[in-house]
Design a protein around this motif. Sequence first.
Motif, PDB file in Angstrom:
ATOM      1  N   ALA A 193       0.829  -1.154   0.137  1.00  0.00           N
ATOM      2  CA  ALA A 193      -0.010   0.131  -0.104  1.00  0.00           C
ATOM      3  C   ALA A 193       1.090   1.178   0.100  1.00  0.00           C
ATOM      4  N   ILE A 194       0.462   2.138  -0.726  1.00  0.00           N
ATOM      5  CA  ILE A 194       1.213   3.448  -0.944  1.00  0.00           C
ATOM      6  C   ILE A 194      -0.092   4.508  -0.740  1.00  0.00           C
ATOM      7  N   ASN A 195       0.356   5.204   0.587  1.00  0.00           N
ATOM      8  CA  ASN A 195      -0.707   6.210   0.973  1.00  0.00           C
ATOM      9  C   ASN A 195       0.051   7.325   1.599  1.00  0.00           C
ATOM     10  N   ARG A 196      -0.339   8.549   1.553  1.00  0.00           N
ATOM     11  CA  ARG A 196       0.393   9.538   2.389  1.00  0.00           C
ATOM     12  C   ARG A 196      -0.343   9.874   3.877  1.00  0.00           C
ATOM     13  N   ASP A 197      -1.486   8.984   3.900  1.00  0.00           N
ATOM     14  CA  ASP A 197      -2.055   8.915   5.241  1.00  0.00           C
ATOM     15  C   ASP A 197      -1.671   7.963   6.131  1.00  0.00           C
ATOM     16  N   LYS A 198      -0.845   7.790   7.167  1.00  0.00           N
ATOM     17  CA  LYS A 198      -0.424   6.831   7.907  1.00  0.00           C
ATOM     18  C   LYS A 198      -1.550   6.053   8.631  1.00  0.00           C
ATOM     19  N   GLU A 199      -2.736   6.591   8.748  1.00  0.00           N
ATOM     20  CA  GLU A 199      -3.804   5.780   9.411  1.00  0.00           C
ATOM     21  C   GLU A 199      -4.714   5.259   8.257  1.00  0.00           C
ATOM     22  N   ALA A 200      -4.286   5.158   7.148  1.00  0.00           N
ATOM     23  CA  ALA A 200      -5.413   4.887   6.102  1.00  0.00           C
ATOM     24  C   ALA A 200      -5.677   3.278   6.449  1.00  0.00           C
ATOM     25  N   PRO A 201      -6.859   2.995   6.341  1.00  0.00           N
ATOM     26  CA  PRO A 201      -7.293   1.494   6.730  1.00  0.00           C
ATOM     27  C   PRO A 201      -6.675   0.412   5.721  1.00  0.00           C
ATOM     28  N   ILE A 202      -6.085   0.703   4.564  1.00  0.00           N
ATOM     29  CA  ILE A 202      -5.633  -0.182   3.619  1.00  0.00           C
ATOM     30  C   ILE A 202      -4.249  -0.632   4.208  1.00  0.00           C
ATOM     31  N   PHE A 203      -3.575  -0.060   5.200  1.00  0.00           N
ATOM     32  CA  PHE A 203      -2.337  -0.240   5.825  1.00  0.00           C
ATOM     33  C   PHE A 203      -2.731  -1.699   6.831  1.00  0.00           C
ATOM     34  N   GLN A 204      -4.211  -1.895   7.303  1.00  0.00           N
ATOM     35  CA  GLN A 204      -4.257  -3.093   7.945  1.00  0.00           C
ATOM     36  C   GLN A 204      -4.426  -4.191   7.223  1.00  0.00           C
ATOM     37  N   VAL A 205      -4.284  -4.169   5.876  1.00  0.00           N
ATOM     38  CA  VAL A 205      -4.289  -5.568   5.207  1.00  0.00           C
ATOM     39  C   VAL A 205      -3.163  -5.486   4.423  1.00  0.00           C
ATOM     40  N   ALA A 206      -2.222  -4.537   4.542  1.00  0.00           N
ATOM     41  CA  ALA A 206      -0.833  -4.560   3.723  1.00  0.00           C
ATOM     42  C   ALA A 206       0.100  -5.549   4.208  1.00  0.00           C
TER      43      ALA A 206
END
Length: 340
Positions: A305-318
């Motif tokens: 996952a590439i996202n500038r928001d470290k809280e983005a939920p995508i990081f939970q499945v990354a």
Amino acid sequence: VDEDERLRRETIAAWRGVWVFVEQTEGEPARVSWELMGAGAELAKSLGTELCALVIGENVEHLCRESFAYGAARAYLVDQPVFRHYRTEAYLEVCCSLIGKYKPEIVLMGATGMGRDLAGAVATRVKTGLTADCTGLDVDDRRNLRQTRPAFGGNIMATIMCDRFRPQMATVRPHVMQMPERKDGATGEIIRETCDIREADILTKVLEIIREKKGGVDIAGAEFIVSGGRGMMAKENFGMLQELADELGGVVGASRSAVDAGWMPHERQVGQTGKTVRPKIYIACGISGAIQHLVGMQDSDMVIAINRDKEAPIFQVATYGIVGDLFRVVPALTSQLRQL
Ligand code: FAD
């Protein structure tokens, strides 16, 4: 055990076996049927019962043998000219009569155009429940099929059970279940059945089959997917994702926001109202990770996952998360890959 429970047990005791409807068009099986064999085998094992295939069509006996290779112990075969093409009235008739005769405990179908149409019609006729688009299936100690699927627009995962009605019916989308290993040479029992439905009884006539042109990209079968979301900001920026995908030998996917914005066609959409994908690597760029997106890609082998928001939920499945600006990270990744 109270009276109610005694009655329930008595009713469900007559029903045994896990059936998978083997979908075919002109003798070509739909891959989802074999995926369901994998899931069905697990359920049959837990219930101590048999996995069976339901094969309906004309000249389709080869699909019984194929179903043995994918784990079925038995195949119910109805092979008659009247079933050459899928027509609801005809298939409904034969399914209901076989269900009445053999009483399967569970009936699974693919959540395809055909499966959705047939499963709904059958469930209504045999007066049982149906859970559409399941993402998970298992059984509890009351022999109930626990059918998990997103509900309320994907905001919750619901577990649905059909406690006192049999068969328990579910549809599952293609690519949700893992394809089981194929065991060539596996054998099983073929039970031939006939149905006395006549051509004249069927109102629908198939005049011609026009196949959809397969010019587009099949994201559902891709091994590498680079997906973009609202964070891509504009259609032109998807060229950057295409370059990365080309390096990997993959394809470009999108979130619904990107599709709704007109940046990508709907056939590229991943998620609840798009495609379910299971690639080796899924790279999510500028995608927040809403549940409706996650249900379509969370079973990928690896998620980056590439996202500038470290809280983005995508990081939970990354598997790997990169907190940063995708407009810098993506070109850097591509150029690194080019140097390999
Ligand atoms: P956003 O949620 O807006 O996220 C954009 C992300 O990009 C943010 O996390 C932001 O931090 C990040 N970002 C922005 N700029 C940058 C940058 N420069 N660098 C790095 N990161 C950046 N959605 C689907 O995807 N598929 C579906 O099939 C689907 N079906 C749905 C069905 C229903 C019934 C409903 C109600 C909704 C459905 N949705 C679906 C929509 C879903 O709820 C979300 O609205 C959608 O997935 C959000 O898309 P997004 O992540 O691209 O956008």
